[in-house]
Design an enzyme around this catalytic site. Structure first.
Site, mmCIF file in Angstrom:
data_model
loop_
_atom_site.group_PDB
_atom_site.id
_atom_site.type_symbol
_atom_site.label_atom_id
_atom_site.label_comp_id
_atom_site.label_asym_id
_atom_site.label_seq_id
_atom_site.Cartn_x
_atom_site.Cartn_y
_atom_site.Cartn_z
ATOM 1 N N ARG A 1 0.808 -1.230 0.000
ATOM 2 C CA ARG A 1 0.000 0.000 0.000
ATOM 3 C C ARG A 1 0.836 1.272 0.000
ATOM 4 O O ARG A 1 0.369 2.328 0.409
ATOM 5 C CB ARG A 1 -0.987 0.034 1.170
ATOM 6 N N LYS B 1 3.641 11.655 -10.915
ATOM 7 C CA LYS B 1 2.797 10.785 -11.752
ATOM 8 C C LYS B 1 3.556 9.494 -12.042
ATOM 9 O O LYS B 1 4.721 9.529 -12.415
ATOM 10 C CB LYS B 1 2.478 11.466 -13.086
ATOM 11 N N GLU C 1 11.082 19.623 -23.958
ATOM 12 C CA GLU C 1 10.273 19.937 -22.763
ATOM 13 C C GLU C 1 10.815 21.186 -22.056
ATOM 14 O O GLU C 1 10.067 21.923 -21.412
ATOM 15 C CB GLU C 1 10.239 18.750 -21.790
ATOM 16 N N LYS D 1 8.235 23.501 -13.068
ATOM 17 C CA LYS D 1 7.281 22.404 -12.920
ATOM 18 C C LYS D 1 6.911 22.221 -11.453
ATOM 19 O O LYS D 1 5.753 21.992 -11.120
ATOM 20 C CB LYS D 1 7.820 21.098 -13.519
ATOM 21 N N GLU E 1 -3.742 18.025 -11.386
ATOM 22 C CA GLU E 1 -4.115 18.509 -12.713
ATOM 23 C C GLU E 1 -5.595 18.825 -12.823
ATOM 24 O O GLU E 1 -6.279 18.400 -13.752
ATOM 25 C CB GLU E 1 -3.695 17.497 -13.800
ATOM 26 N N ARG F 1 -1.968 22.722 -14.038
ATOM 27 C CA ARG F 1 -0.985 21.713 -14.450
ATOM 28 C C ARG F 1 -1.173 21.310 -15.916
ATOM 29 O O ARG F 1 -0.227 20.901 -16.579
ATOM 30 C CB ARG F 1 -1.041 20.486 -13.516
ATOM 31 N N ASN G 1 0.834 20.540 -20.827
ATOM 32 C CA ASN G 1 0.521 19.757 -22.025
ATOM 33 C C ASN G 1 0.622 20.577 -23.305
ATOM 34 O O ASN G 1 0.166 20.127 -24.364
ATOM 35 C CB ASN G 1 -0.884 19.154 -21.914
ATOM 36 N N HIS H 1 1.087 18.943 -26.658
ATOM 37 C CA HIS H 1 0.966 17.505 -26.451
ATOM 38 C C HIS H 1 -0.245 16.859 -27.129
ATOM 39 O O HIS H 1 -0.232 15.665 -27.387
ATOM 40 C CB HIS H 1 0.982 17.162 -24.951
ATOM 41 N N HIS I 1 0.721 13.724 -29.154
ATOM 42 C CA HIS I 1 0.183 12.375 -28.935
ATOM 43 C C HIS I 1 -0.403 11.809 -30.221
ATOM 44 O O HIS I 1 -0.248 10.621 -30.517
ATOM 45 C CB HIS I 1 -0.860 12.387 -27.819
ATOM 46 N N HIS J 1 9.265 11.170 -28.298
ATOM 47 C CA HIS J 1 8.248 12.008 -27.672
ATOM 48 C C HIS J 1 8.571 13.503 -27.794
ATOM 49 O O HIS J 1 7.735 14.299 -28.215
ATOM 50 C CB HIS J 1 8.080 11.615 -26.200
HETATM 51 N N1 LIG Z 1 5.510 10.577 -14.927
HETATM 52 C C1 LIG Z 1 5.508 11.662 -15.655
HETATM 53 O O1 LIG Z 1 5.127 12.748 -15.217
HETATM 54 C C2 LIG Z 1 6.009 11.577 -17.065
HETATM 55 C C3 LIG Z 1 6.216 12.750 -17.794
HETATM 56 C C4 LIG Z 1 6.752 12.649 -19.073
HETATM 57 C C5 LIG Z 1 7.045 11.399 -19.608
HETATM 58 N N2 LIG Z 1 6.817 10.277 -18.877
HETATM 59 C C6 LIG Z 1 7.149 8.954 -19.426
HETATM 60 O O2 LIG Z 1 8.547 8.893 -19.585
HETATM 61 C C7 LIG Z 1 8.849 7.928 -20.572
HETATM 62 C C8 LIG Z 1 9.936 8.465 -21.463
HETATM 63 O O3 LIG Z 1 11.066 8.738 -20.688
HETATM 64 P P1 LIG Z 1 12.516 8.917 -21.337
HETATM 65 O O4 LIG Z 1 12.418 9.814 -22.494
HETATM 66 O O5 LIG Z 1 13.429 9.241 -20.209
HETATM 67 O O6 LIG Z 1 12.781 7.472 -21.969
HETATM 68 P P2 LIG Z 1 13.520 6.153 -21.438
HETATM 69 O O7 LIG Z 1 13.387 5.958 -20.008
HETATM 70 O O8 LIG Z 1 13.032 5.085 -22.339
HETATM 71 O O9 LIG Z 1 15.055 6.455 -21.778
HETATM 72 C C9 LIG Z 1 15.432 6.650 -23.123
HETATM 73 C C10 LIG Z 1 16.624 5.766 -23.499
HETATM 74 O O10 LIG Z 1 17.812 6.298 -22.909
HETATM 75 C C11 LIG Z 1 18.483 5.294 -22.159
HETATM 76 N N3 LIG Z 1 19.169 6.011 -21.079
HETATM 77 C C12 LIG Z 1 18.608 6.577 -19.994
HETATM 78 N N4 LIG Z 1 19.520 7.292 -19.327
HETATM 79 C C13 LIG Z 1 20.690 7.154 -19.981
HETATM 80 C C14 LIG Z 1 22.003 7.664 -19.780
HETATM 81 N N5 LIG Z 1 22.264 8.523 -18.800
HETATM 82 N N6 LIG Z 1 22.956 7.303 -20.655
HETATM 83 C C15 LIG Z 1 22.680 6.489 -21.699
HETATM 84 N N7 LIG Z 1 21.465 5.988 -21.949
HETATM 85 C C16 LIG Z 1 20.479 6.327 -21.095
HETATM 86 C C17 LIG Z 1 17.423 4.324 -21.752
HETATM 87 O O11 LIG Z 1 17.941 3.066 -21.489
HETATM 88 C C18 LIG Z 1 16.532 4.326 -22.993
HETATM 89 O O12 LIG Z 1 17.080 3.484 -23.966
HETATM 90 C C19 LIG Z 1 7.560 7.619 -21.289
HETATM 91 O O13 LIG Z 1 7.119 6.348 -20.906
HETATM 92 C C20 LIG Z 1 6.589 8.679 -20.775
HETATM 93 O O14 LIG Z 1 5.258 8.214 -20.723
HETATM 94 C C21 LIG Z 1 6.311 10.347 -17.626
HETATM 95 ZN ZN LIG Z 2 5.964 15.527 -22.756
#
Ligand SMILES: NC(=O)c1ccc[n+]([C@@H]2O[C@H](COP(=O)([O-])OP(=O)(O)OC[C@H]3O[C@@H](n4cnc5c(N)ncnc54)[C@H](O)[C@@H]3O)[C@@H](O)[C@H]2O)c1
Ligand SMILES: [Zn+2]
Length: 364
Positions: A121, A143, A185, A227, A237, A241, A245, A248, A252, A266
């Site tokens: 939990r 999130k 971003e 942020k 949100e 918040r 977007n 976005h 999307h 993205h």
């Molecule tokens: N929770 C939230 O508020 C929120 C906001 C925006 C995006 N997201 C989510 O985040 C995800 C995308 O995140 P991302 O863009 O970080 O992608 P990711 O986590 O897939 O990382 C991108 C790539 O970089 C590699 N990598 C990470 N750090 C590295 C480093 N320091 N050196 C070398 N390689 C490295 C990873 O292994 C991967 O191959 C999506 O699933 C999206 O939905 C969440």
């Molecule tokens: Zn984004």
């Protein structure tokens, strides 16, 4: 060299540490929250470069790190992987006072955070974001989510971490394309609510992206602060918040149209989406067309895509994109809500945008 940013959420408040050489301080920074066993959830790419310094620093703080290495990529954010991760965590003997570290990009943050939220939990956790996107966006605000066959991030919860440790040195190993994608971003924060920051980025972004530590720290910290402030005022949100977007809705749709593939990351989709949102704002007579041009010029200057023609392969079809947007928005009474702008740094929520104007922008 580091900065601290407070996310003010009453008893769920926490500090974001942004700076150089922070990985080696992970143990010292989390010691007040953790004891004994500390699972470190990461992915194979990140583990290769950055797991050992984190593990060593946890050991130096008297903790017992246990690496859990997942496969890199969006495909990891699914039920089967979540179940496996929860199994591993439970088998490790983690108790209700347990603490886990999420070391990685947004994928690791989202799945490890979700696991922390539902395990017994809810247990405490730290985010150690290793992509630029994760440092300025996904690690801030609590999130967490996984994807289902119906779509992205449809199953998840809010679960704030106890601390965020964003070491800008880890970005050195990040592929250039991922770095730029995360940068979109950052430009977004300027474009949506901070014209002065946007003007700074126009001058300094390329130097910061090239590795200039001082500028890189400034850019990441200022983004996190923005942020954090927005999340502090609107955690769930229900209003403000949503400004995050910006770009976005278009993004999307573009990601869906390109099958969430390597064709478009993205942030690349967000860059195109922001330009389209500013063009739509200009089309509706809300913002000067010159601000759209300025945004486009800046994103081009850092080598981000800025239009549908920049999507590799076949140009995404306007009706297909509109179809995705309608589907995306079905939950909101069939109305198309967009984040529009009255100019750079002046975004607002527009709940009732005519589809004809959207079509005009997509076919221009
Ligand atoms: N929770 C939230 O508020 C929120 C906001 C925006 C995006 N997201 C989510 O985040 C995800 C995308 O995140 P991302 O863009 O970080 O992608 P990711 O986590 O897939 O990382 C991108 C790539 O970089 C590699 N990598 C990470 N750090 C590295 C480093 N320091 N050196 C070398 N390689 C490295 C990873 O292994 C991967 O191959 C999506 O699933 C999206 O939905 C969440
Ligand atoms: Zn984004």
């Amino acid at each position: 060299m580091s900065e601290q940013i407070r996310v003010g959420l009453d008893e769920r408040s926490y500090t974001i540490h942004v700076g150089s050489r922070l990985l080696e301080r992970t143990g010292a920074l989390v010691a007040q929250f953790a004891h004994g066993l500390v699972p470190v959830v990461t992915d194979r790419h990140v583990a290769q470069f950055h797991l050992e310094p984190v593990a060593a620093s946890l050991r130096a703080a008297g903790l017992n790190p246990e690496p859990i290495v997942l496969e890199p990529g969006e495909g990891t954010k699914r039920f089967a992987e979540l179940e496996r991760l929860l199994d591993t965590l439970l088998d490790s003997g983690l108790d209700r006072e347990g603490f886990i570290v999420a070391l990685g990009g947004g994928v690791i943050g989202d799945i490890a955070g979700f696991a922390a939220a539902v395990l017994k939990r809810g247990i405490s956790w730290a985010q150690v974001p290793t992509t630029l996107l994760a440092q300025v966006d996904s690690s801030v605000g609590g999130k967490t989510a996984i994807n289902t066959r119906q779509g992205k991030n449809l199953v998840g919860v809010f679960h704030q971490p106890r601390i965020v440790i964003a070491d800008i040195d880890v970005l050195r190993t990040l592929p250039r394309r991922e770095l730029l994608s995360g940068y979109a971003e950052i430009a977004k924060y300027g474009a949506l609510g901070d014209a002065e920051f946007f003007a700074w980025l126009e001058v300094c972004a390329n130097a910061a992206l090239a590795g200039g530590a001082e500028k890189r720290l400034y850019m990441v910290a200022r983004s996190c602060r923005m942020k954090a402030e927005i999340v502090g005022r609107d955690e769930r949100e229900s209003g403000e918040r949503a400004l995050l977007n910006l770009g976005h809705t278009f993004a999307h749709a573009l990601e869906a149209a390109t099958g969430y593939s390597d064709r478009l990351l993205h942030g690349e989709a967000v860059a195109i989406g922001m330009v389209l949102a500013f063009r739509l704002s200009a089309e509706l007579g809300l913002a000067p067309a010159s601000d759209c041009e300025r945004l486009k010029r800046h994103l081009s200057a850092v080598s981000l895509p800025v239009g549908l023609a920049d999507v590799p392969g076949e140009r995404p079809d306007a009706e297909t994109l509109i179809g995705h947007m309608m589907q995306d928005k079905k939950a909101k009474d069939g109305k198309l809500t967009f984040i529009l702008a009255r100019g750079l740094g002046r975004a607002f929520i527009a709940p009732d945008v005519p589809i004809g104007a959207v079509r005009a922008v997509l076919t221009a």
